[in-house]
Design a protein around this motif. Sequence first.
Motif, short mmCIF file in Angstrom:
data_model
loop_
_atom_site.label_atom_id
_atom_site.label_comp_id
_atom_site.label_asym_id
_atom_site.label_seq_id
_atom_site.Cartn_x
_atom_site.Cartn_y
_atom_site.Cartn_z
N VAL A 187 0.87 -1.18 0.00
CA VAL A 187 0.00 0.00 0.00
C VAL A 187 0.90 1.23 0.00
O VAL A 187 1.66 1.44 0.95
N ALA A 188 0.85 2.02 -1.07
CA ALA A 188 1.83 3.10 -1.23
C ALA A 188 1.17 4.42 -1.61
O ALA A 188 0.28 4.46 -2.46
N ILE A 193 1.13 -5.62 5.96
CA ILE A 193 1.07 -4.55 4.96
C ILE A 193 2.45 -3.92 4.84
O ILE A 193 3.07 -3.57 5.85
N LEU A 194 2.91 -3.73 3.61
CA LEU A 194 4.16 -3.03 3.33
C LEU A 194 3.85 -1.66 2.75
O LEU A 194 3.14 -1.54 1.77
N ASP A 195 4.41 -0.61 3.38
CA ASP A 195 4.26 0.76 2.90
C ASP A 195 5.66 1.32 2.65
O ASP A 195 6.38 1.63 3.60
N PRO A 196 6.08 1.48 1.39
CA PRO A 196 7.45 1.93 1.10
C PRO A 196 7.67 3.43 1.35
O PRO A 196 8.81 3.88 1.29
N PHE A 197 6.59 4.18 1.59
CA PHE A 197 6.70 5.64 1.76
C PHE A 197 5.84 6.03 2.96
O PHE A 197 4.73 6.54 2.81
N ARG A 216 -0.77 -6.24 10.60
CA ARG A 216 0.64 -5.95 10.90
C ARG A 216 1.19 -5.00 9.84
O ARG A 216 0.58 -4.82 8.79
N PHE A 217 2.38 -4.44 10.13
CA PHE A 217 2.83 -3.31 9.31
C PHE A 217 4.34 -3.25 9.24
O PHE A 217 5.03 -3.39 10.25
N ILE A 218 4.86 -3.05 8.03
CA ILE A 218 6.28 -2.81 7.83
C ILE A 218 6.40 -1.62 6.88
O ILE A 218 5.67 -1.54 5.89
N SER A 219 7.28 -0.66 7.22
CA SER A 219 7.31 0.55 6.42
C SER A 219 8.70 1.18 6.38
O SER A 219 9.56 0.89 7.21
N ILE A 220 8.87 2.05 5.37
CA ILE A 220 10.15 2.71 5.11
C ILE A 220 9.90 4.20 4.94
O ILE A 220 8.95 4.60 4.28
N GLU A 221 10.77 5.00 5.54
CA GLU A 221 10.70 6.45 5.38
C GLU A 221 12.11 7.01 5.38
O GLU A 221 12.92 6.70 6.27
N GLN A 222 12.44 7.86 4.39
CA GLN A 222 13.80 8.38 4.28
C GLN A 222 14.02 9.68 5.06
O GLN A 222 15.16 10.06 5.31
#
Length: 254
Positions: free
Chosen positions: A38-39, A208-212, A228-234
């Motif tokens: 989900v992005a 759920i994967l959220d790349p942003f 559940r949730f896994i995510s990336i933020e720069q």
Amino acid sequence: MPQCTPTWQSPNQRVQLYLSESLSVLCQLPTASVDALVADPPYSSGGRTAGERPAPPSRKYVTGGQKLHRPDYRGDGRDQRSWGYWVALWLSQGLRLVTESGYCLIFSDWRQLPRAIDALQAGGFIWRGLVAWDKTGAARSPHTGYFRHQFEYVLWGTKGKCLKAPGRGPWPGCYRESVRQSDKHHLTGEPTQLMRDLIQCVPPDGLILDPFMGSGTTGVAALHEGRRFISIEQDSTYFEVAKSRIEESLRSTS
């Protein structure tokens, strides 16, 4: 394949957050490990000319002289061709990570919609349709000669077959949800209730994967809906905003 370590994770490991650039993490996550991607990526749609595109998002997207005191973010200065290529690039990694028949949901505005549709399919997902988000009559219009820019869109697709979801679907093709400043923690953040509604396609306890990640709204929605949730933020500032919101949601849902 080497795997990276989360910057922060909840004690029960239902949430894992990475402070990093998305592609550098996506290529290290295990294959077929998430139920949905989900992005809400940077749209890079503000600015009509090459000179205007690199401007800070706060200048491109905040109108009417509003001072909302939300930080700017990076990655919003691509032109349409490079934006489409970039989206296809991280979606191709997302395809590897999503389980068979898993979902992919991507936000887009009207300007980038044609490129986003191409990129979804170039990344390997089967395009299934569009969900419209009606931001209501409060949505802005550049001036009185315009129709309001009242809708944004969620492209959705699957990795392979779209399986039946007895007792959970079908879901609406249009959601009407206004933007409330009290619920907006990012310059371009989406409403929490909208995200809670959209992730109903993910099985209960699914990952759920959220790349942003931005301000973490998808993660907050996931926790309140038993996912559940896994995510990336720069961006480190928004990472801390998201982490704080997710910690609060963990306390309220435990």
